[in-house]
Enzyme design. Structure first.
Site, PDB file in Angstrom:
ATOM      1  N   ARG A 219      -2.917   9.000 -10.446  1.00 16.82           N
ATOM      2  CA  ARG A 219      -4.081   9.235 -11.309  1.00 16.82           C
ATOM      3  C   ARG A 219      -5.376   9.498 -10.538  1.00 16.82           C
ATOM      4  O   ARG A 219      -6.392   9.861 -11.132  1.00 16.82           O
ATOM      5  CB  ARG A 219      -4.256   8.064 -12.274  1.00 16.82           C
ATOM      6  CG  ARG A 219      -3.262   8.134 -13.427  1.00 16.82           C
ATOM      7  CD  ARG A 219      -3.006   6.776 -14.035  1.00 16.82           C
ATOM      8  NE  ARG A 219      -4.198   6.208 -14.629  1.00 16.82           N
ATOM      9  CZ  ARG A 219      -4.369   4.911 -14.878  1.00 16.82           C
ATOM     10  NH1 ARG A 219      -3.418   4.057 -14.562  1.00 16.82           N
ATOM     11  NH2 ARG A 219      -5.473   4.472 -15.425  1.00 16.82           N
TER      12      ARG A 219
ATOM     13  N   TYR B 129      -2.659  -6.661  -2.531  1.00 14.61           N
ATOM     14  CA  TYR B 129      -2.503  -5.249  -2.885  1.00 14.61           C
ATOM     15  C   TYR B 129      -3.601  -4.430  -2.182  1.00 14.61           C
ATOM     16  O   TYR B 129      -4.776  -4.806  -2.222  1.00 14.61           O
ATOM     17  CB  TYR B 129      -2.686  -5.041  -4.399  1.00 14.61           C
ATOM     18  CG  TYR B 129      -1.554  -5.530  -5.272  1.00 14.61           C
ATOM     19  CD1 TYR B 129      -0.408  -6.118  -4.753  1.00 14.61           C
ATOM     20  CD2 TYR B 129      -1.642  -5.380  -6.652  1.00 14.61           C
ATOM     21  CE1 TYR B 129       0.617  -6.546  -5.584  1.00 14.61           C
ATOM     22  CE2 TYR B 129      -0.624  -5.810  -7.495  1.00 14.61           C
ATOM     23  CZ  TYR B 129       0.500  -6.391  -6.962  1.00 14.61           C
ATOM     24  OH  TYR B 129       1.502  -6.812  -7.793  1.00 14.61           O
TER      25      TYR B 129
ATOM     26  N   LYS C 286      -4.137   6.703  -1.883  1.00 13.09           N
ATOM     27  CA  LYS C 286      -5.080   5.936  -2.710  1.00 13.09           C
ATOM     28  C   LYS C 286      -5.857   4.886  -1.925  1.00 13.09           C
ATOM     29  O   LYS C 286      -7.078   4.763  -2.083  1.00 13.09           O
ATOM     30  CB  LYS C 286      -4.346   5.275  -3.881  1.00 13.09           C
ATOM     31  CG  LYS C 286      -5.280   4.455  -4.754  1.00 13.09           C
ATOM     32  CD  LYS C 286      -4.699   4.108  -6.099  1.00 13.09           C
ATOM     33  CE  LYS C 286      -3.659   3.033  -6.039  1.00 13.09           C
ATOM     34  NZ  LYS C 286      -3.243   2.602  -7.387  1.00 13.09           N
TER      35      LYS C 286
ATOM     36  N   ALA D 229     -49.736  19.319  14.677  1.00 15.77           N
ATOM     37  CA  ALA D 229     -48.812  19.959  13.757  1.00 15.77           C
ATOM     38  C   ALA D 229     -48.108  21.133  14.419  1.00 15.77           C
ATOM     39  O   ALA D 229     -48.710  21.892  15.177  1.00 15.77           O
ATOM     40  CB  ALA D 229     -49.567  20.438  12.522  1.00 15.77           C
TER      41      ALA D 229
ATOM     42  N   ALA E   2       0.835  -1.208   0.000  1.00 17.94           N
ATOM     43  CA  ALA E   2       0.000   0.000   0.000  1.00 17.94           C
ATOM     44  C   ALA E   2       0.867   1.255   0.000  1.00 17.94           C
ATOM     45  O   ALA E   2       0.517   2.271   0.585  1.00 17.94           O
ATOM     46  CB  ALA E   2      -0.912   0.001   1.235  1.00 17.94           C
TER      47      ALA E   2
ATOM     48  N   LYS F 105     -35.470  13.270  17.985  1.00 13.31           N
ATOM     49  CA  LYS F 105     -34.120  12.961  18.462  1.00 13.31           C
ATOM     50  C   LYS F 105     -34.170  12.474  19.892  1.00 13.31           C
ATOM     51  O   LYS F 105     -34.867  13.073  20.720  1.00 13.31           O
ATOM     52  CB  LYS F 105     -33.251  14.219  18.384  1.00 13.31           C
ATOM     53  CG  LYS F 105     -31.816  13.991  18.783  1.00 13.31           C
ATOM     54  CD  LYS F 105     -31.201  15.168  19.508  1.00 13.31           C
ATOM     55  CE  LYS F 105     -31.625  15.202  20.967  1.00 13.31           C
ATOM     56  NZ  LYS F 105     -30.950  16.247  21.751  1.00 13.31           N
TER      57      LYS F 105
ATOM     58  N   ARG G  26     -33.500  10.882  14.290  1.00  7.60           N
ATOM     59  CA  ARG G  26     -32.088  11.019  14.653  1.00  7.60           C
ATOM     60  C   ARG G  26     -31.719  10.041  15.769  1.00  7.60           C
ATOM     61  O   ARG G  26     -32.587   9.393  16.351  1.00  7.60           O
ATOM     62  CB  ARG G  26     -31.809  12.472  15.043  1.00  7.60           C
ATOM     63  CG  ARG G  26     -31.884  13.418  13.833  1.00  7.60           C
ATOM     64  CD  ARG G  26     -31.828  14.861  14.245  1.00  7.60           C
ATOM     65  NE  ARG G  26     -30.687  15.116  15.113  1.00  7.60           N
ATOM     66  CZ  ARG G  26     -30.595  16.159  15.938  1.00  7.60           C
ATOM     67  NH1 ARG G  26     -31.591  17.049  16.007  1.00  7.60           N
ATOM     68  NH2 ARG G  26     -29.526  16.330  16.685  1.00  7.60           N
TER      69      ARG G  26
END
Ligand code: UD1
Ligand code: CA
Length: 460
Positions: free
Chosen positions: A14, A104, A21, A384, A8, A355, A337
């Site tokens: 690229r 790899y 990477k 509401a 690694a 929550k 949550r």
């Protein structure tokens, strides 16, 4: 005794990124974490990570993984040089049975079943080297497997060093191989860099093994895609799709209906009961459990969630760290949550955020509300626009709403506060003191009408 060396150290130019990477993601986790998963499934004595570019960042990411040892390869002089750096960390090697497996860090989809087959192949003959190979229609860039007249492997030739004849070979080296540890140490010591790239090639040990009379055997992966590496964002995206397609197929095979398997993303583990339906565009993260008959509407995000049988989650809902009972109705546009626990037959509708709160059986908050740090009993109706004012700018406080209470619309519950059993709060109430059980409490000013009042008219 099994050692696993994971290479690694490469730069990953690229990727055009500051992140090393191997830390780039696949299904929400670094590629290297996937490789470690396959490695650990083999129960090795040692896992050695060869790091180089971004070494500190990689080490920091895995600092809590006490089963890993890190070696620094600086500069990077080739795959053989990389494995040389790992030699001091390799366990065993005194007996011929000790084996080192090379993986790899940027080949993230390799599966433990394939690796086990490679190890079995290695163990099938004393002192053997086993190489994972595949036949590719386009072998450009890969090391080619050169076999002799009787069909056994002679050596590996890198693309840049290959003759026209060798370039026509379609069997390629995936880079993954299993080697007796003692012999590996010997062969690594004899590597030279007299080749087109001026690198120490790990692949040169194949010819050395043949020269030493060691059998060199090939094993094939379960799937060709297990051997694909990531060198660019394009390849990363391709592997992501392959991975997600296999996860979707696994769900389909387990009896789940996916409205479109190509629009399904799992970044963790998903366990489903019978007859679960999942609509398009959902993302599942962490650990998600859906019981029998659960239906999840389009474009929902579920992370670390448990949902009971028969519950429906409608479109565009976001559930994180929540548990929901059976036969509940969630969404559309609901947000649960962490710490939300909803019992059976609860309803949470659009633009409701909950929550760290619990709802007992049959309680409802159907529209436009914030419920935080609340304990809500059974059969409660939250109108509401209800808001629990749980935060005074410094501390959080709890709201308790007992069974069968009715909270009128547009109410603020200034915590800590309790609404007693069966109490009713009039619409628009700002509740600052406890509301007694079974009674109507309201805090709004009395409505009045001004007799004879007239609207002003425009000045001439
Ligand atoms: C290598 C193999 C080739 C094989 C191909 C498969 C060699 C000489 N060649 O070629 O036969 O077909 O992989 O993809 O082994 N790395 C280090 N340190 C280094 C060099 C590389 O850690 O000094 C790591 C890279 O980060 C990468 C892996 O080793 O994870 C492979 O390196 P890469 O340069 O991609 O090897 P290839 O030239 O593609
Ligand atoms: Ca490569």
């Amino acid at each position: 005794m099994l050692n696993i060396v994971i290479l690694a150290a490469g730069m990953g130019k690229r990727m055009k990124s500051d992140l090393p990477k191997v830390l780039h993601g696949l299904a929400g986790r670094p590629m290297l974490t996937h490789v470690l998963g396959a490695a650990r499934a083999l129960d090795p004595a040692r896992i050695v990570l060869v790091v180089g570019h971004g070494a500190e960042t990689v080490k920091r990411h895995y600092e809590r993984d006490t089963d890993l040892s890190f070696v620094l390869q600086q500069p990077q002089l080739g795959t053989g040089h990389a494995v040389q750096q790992a030699v001091p960390e390799l366990a065993g090697g005194e007996t011929g049975d000790d084996v080192t497996l090379v993986l790899y860090g940027d080949v993230p989809l390799v599966g433990s079943a394939t690796l086990r087959r490679l190890l079995d192949t290695q163990a099938s003959q004393p002192g053997a080297v086993a190489v994972l190979t595949v036949e590719l229609a386009d072998a450009t860039g890969y090391g080619r497997i050169v076999r002799n007249a009787s069909g056994s492997i002679d050596r590996v030739v890198e693309h840049k060093d290959a003759s026209a004849e060798e370039l026509a070979i379609r069997e390629v080296n995936t880079g993954i191989l299993a080697v007796p540890t003692a012999a590996l140490k010997r062969w690594l010591g004899a590597l030279k860099n007299d080749n087109a790239q001026g690198e120490y090639y790990l692949t040169d040990i194949i010819a050395m093994a043949v020269a030493d009379g060691a059998p060199v055997l090939a094993a094939a992966p379960d799937h060709e895609w297990e051997t694909l590496g990531v060198n660019s964002r394009v390849q990363q995206a391709e592997l992501e799709r392959i991975y997600q397609r296999t996860q979707a197929e696994r769900q389909l095979e387990a009896g789940v209906t996916l409205a479109d398997p190509s629009r399904f993303d799992l970044r963790g583990t998903l366990t489903c009961g019978r007859d679960v339906f999942i609509d398009v565009g959902c993302v599942f993260e962490g650990t998600v459990e859906l019981a029998d008959g659960v239906a999840v509407g389009p474009h929902c995000v579920l992370r670390d969630v448990r949902i009971g049988a028969g519950t429906r989650v409608a479109a565009f809902s976001h559930l994180d760290g929540a548990s929901v009972g059976a036969d509940a109705r969630i969404g559309p546009y609901a947000r649960l949550r962490p710490g939300t626990e909803l019992a059976d037959q609860t309803h949470v509708g659009n633009f409701v955020e909950i929550k760290n709160s619990s709802f007992d059986t049959g309680s409802k908050a159907n529209h436009l509300s914030y419920v935080g740090d609340a304990t809500v009993g059974a059969r409660v109706n939250i109108g509401a626009g209800t808001i629990t004012c749980n935060y005074d700018g410094v501390n959080k406080a709890r709201t308790v709403i007992e069974d069968d209470a009715f909270i009128g619309s547009d109410t603020q519950l200034v915590a800590p506060v309790t609404v007693g059993k069966g109490a009713t709060l009039g619409a628009g109430t700002t509740l600052t003191k406890d509301a007694p059980a079974g009674q109507l409490t309201l805090s709004r000013t009395r409505q009045s009408t001004v007799p004879g009042w007239q609207r002003p008219t425009k000045n001439k």
